[in-house]
Design a protein around this motif. Structure first.
Motif, PDB file in Angstrom:
ATOM      1  N   THR A 239       0.853  -1.178   0.000  1.00  0.00           N
ATOM      2  CA  THR A 239       0.000   0.000   0.000  1.00  0.00           C
ATOM      3  C   THR A 239       0.891   1.231   0.000  1.00  0.00           C
ATOM      4  O   THR A 239       2.034   1.190   0.472  1.00  0.00           O
TER       5      THR A 239
ATOM      6  N   ASP B 159       0.903   3.862   1.721  1.00  0.00           N
ATOM      7  CA  ASP B 159       1.300   4.400   3.026  1.00  0.00           C
ATOM      8  C   ASP B 159       2.310   3.500   3.738  1.00  0.00           C
ATOM      9  O   ASP B 159       2.779   3.824   4.824  1.00  0.00           O
TER      10      ASP B 159
ATOM     11  N   LYS C 115       1.884   0.662   5.172  1.00  0.00           N
ATOM     12  CA  LYS C 115       1.362  -0.135   6.281  1.00  0.00           C
ATOM     13  C   LYS C 115       1.276  -1.622   5.934  1.00  0.00           C
ATOM     14  O   LYS C 115       1.264  -2.467   6.815  1.00  0.00           O
ATOM     15  N   SER C 116       1.190  -1.917   4.654  1.00  0.00           N
ATOM     16  CA  SER C 116       1.168  -3.312   4.216  1.00  0.00           C
ATOM     17  C   SER C 116       2.185  -3.480   3.100  1.00  0.00           C
ATOM     18  O   SER C 116       2.068  -2.855   2.045  1.00  0.00           O
TER      19      SER C 116
ATOM     20  N   LYS D 273      -4.164   9.354   4.311  1.00  0.00           N
ATOM     21  CA  LYS D 273      -3.309   8.955   5.427  1.00  0.00           C
ATOM     22  C   LYS D 273      -1.835   8.914   5.056  1.00  0.00           C
ATOM     23  O   LYS D 273      -1.027   8.402   5.808  1.00  0.00           O
TER      24      LYS D 273
ATOM     25  N   LYS E 204       1.806   9.914   4.842  1.00  0.00           N
ATOM     26  CA  LYS E 204       2.643  10.712   5.735  1.00  0.00           C
ATOM     27  C   LYS E 204       3.481  11.708   4.946  1.00  0.00           C
ATOM     28  O   LYS E 204       4.030  11.389   3.915  1.00  0.00           O
TER      29      LYS E 204
END
Length: 329
Positions: free
Chosen positions: A133, A135, A137-138, A325, A327
């Motif tokens: 992903t 972001d 996260k995965s 989301k 960053k």
């Protein structure tokens, strides 16, 4: 204006500008090609019209920027940069604003490709094909490529498969298809006697064909009366089911590399050496008519976006808010 309303408006604006949502991200209103170029003495990310006119430098950074790819909606550009101490993936708006690092500690990656819904990318790092992903996260390993320098993933337009290059020891490279859901692999084109090496896969917009590069080695006699091997690289097409392998660009002349389809599927951009410099060309898939697009410095790794090719009905999954989301770096 009501004071309370004004204060509320200011608070909302502050939250938006500091939440990581690229509020003003806007896709080009006309077709644009994004590419890497060192025409000004440094590798930067540029855009130009499909005929090669109106080149615009988007990054202008002292570090090397390269390998740009459009997001599915054309609002964002993903690219690689060596800024801030190492090779990492970066994201910016289509006009070059709001540059930020994504996927921390993502080094030695190559050839990122977007999923059609804009939520994930596939990329290769250290001989492993990952789906991640944006972001970070995965980050999931989904396949081995067999060798650190190969992979070249390309996500199918329907989102179901990823084409990539797998290195098989003593047998060369295979063009494979990875089922995104089951993670099962299918060898689309294995070893060929004359063409054991393959690279740079790219799906046609309708998902029916894949363009890629075949590397042909032939023996030549050099000036010392010894045998040397010459690598000839040219672009081929193959159907999704593995049928009808055919050559697109003639082998005569310099190597042809890194094919990229036009959004309508009628043309392919590729790079080729001209008088010692890498330049971008486009070729008509039917007539084989070629046009040189760039003429200054080295130019490579093009990607093509056209708002006319977007669906008439908006896809909620592709809206800019999906980056909410992300960053800031």
């Amino acid at each position: 204006m009501n004071v309370r309303f004004f204060v509320l408006l200011c608070c909302i604006s502050f939250l938006l500008f500091n939440s990581g949502i690229p509020v003003w991200a806007k896709a080009p209103s006309t077709a644009k090609i994004v590419f890497s170029s060192n025409r000004d003495g440094n590798w930067d990310i540029w855009t130009m019209n499909p005929d090669g006119s109106n080149p615009v430098n988007l990054t202008r950074d002292a570090s090397a920027d390269f390998s740009p790819v459009w997001s599915p909606t054309g609002e964002q550009i993903l690219f690689v940069s060596f800024r801030k101490g190492g090779e990492s993936l970066y994201l910016m708006n289509a006009d070059g604003n709001n540059i930020r690092k994504v996927l921390d500690n993502w080094h030695s990656r190559s050839s990122a490709t977007w999923s059609p819904d804009g939520k994930r990318i596939a990329s290769v790092s250290d001989a492993v094909l990952y789906i991640a992903t944006i972001d970070g996260k995965s980050v999931e390993p989904v396949a081995q490529t067999g060798f650190g320098s190969v992979g070249d993933p390309a996500w199918s337009p329907d989102g179901n498969q990823i084409a990539f290059i797998y290195y098989k020891r003593k047998q060369g490279h295979e063009l494979r298809l990875l089922n995104v859901q089951t993670r099962k692999q299918k060898v689309l084109l294995g070893e060929l006697e004359k063409y054991p090496y393959k690279s740079h896969s790219a799906w046609s917009p309708d998902g029916n064909q894949i363009a890629f590069v075949l590397h042909k080695f032939r023996a030549i006699q050099n000036q010392a009366d010894a045998i040397a091997w010459q690598d000839e690289e040219t672009i081929y097409l193959i159907n999704r089911d593995g049928s009808q392998l055919r050559k697109l660009v003639s082998e005569k002349g310099p190597d042809a590399l890194r094919p990229t389809w036009s959004p309508d599927g009628d043309e392919i951009i590729y790079q080729q050496e001209v008088r010692g410099f890498t330049q971008l060309f486009k070729i008509d898939v039917r007539s084989r008519a070629k046009t040189q697009l760039t003429h200054k410095g080295h130019n490579s790794r093009a990607d093509w976006f056209d708002p006319a090719a977007l669906p008439v009905q908006p896809n909620v999954e592709l809206l800019t808010a999906t980056w909410g989301k992300l960053k800031q770096k």
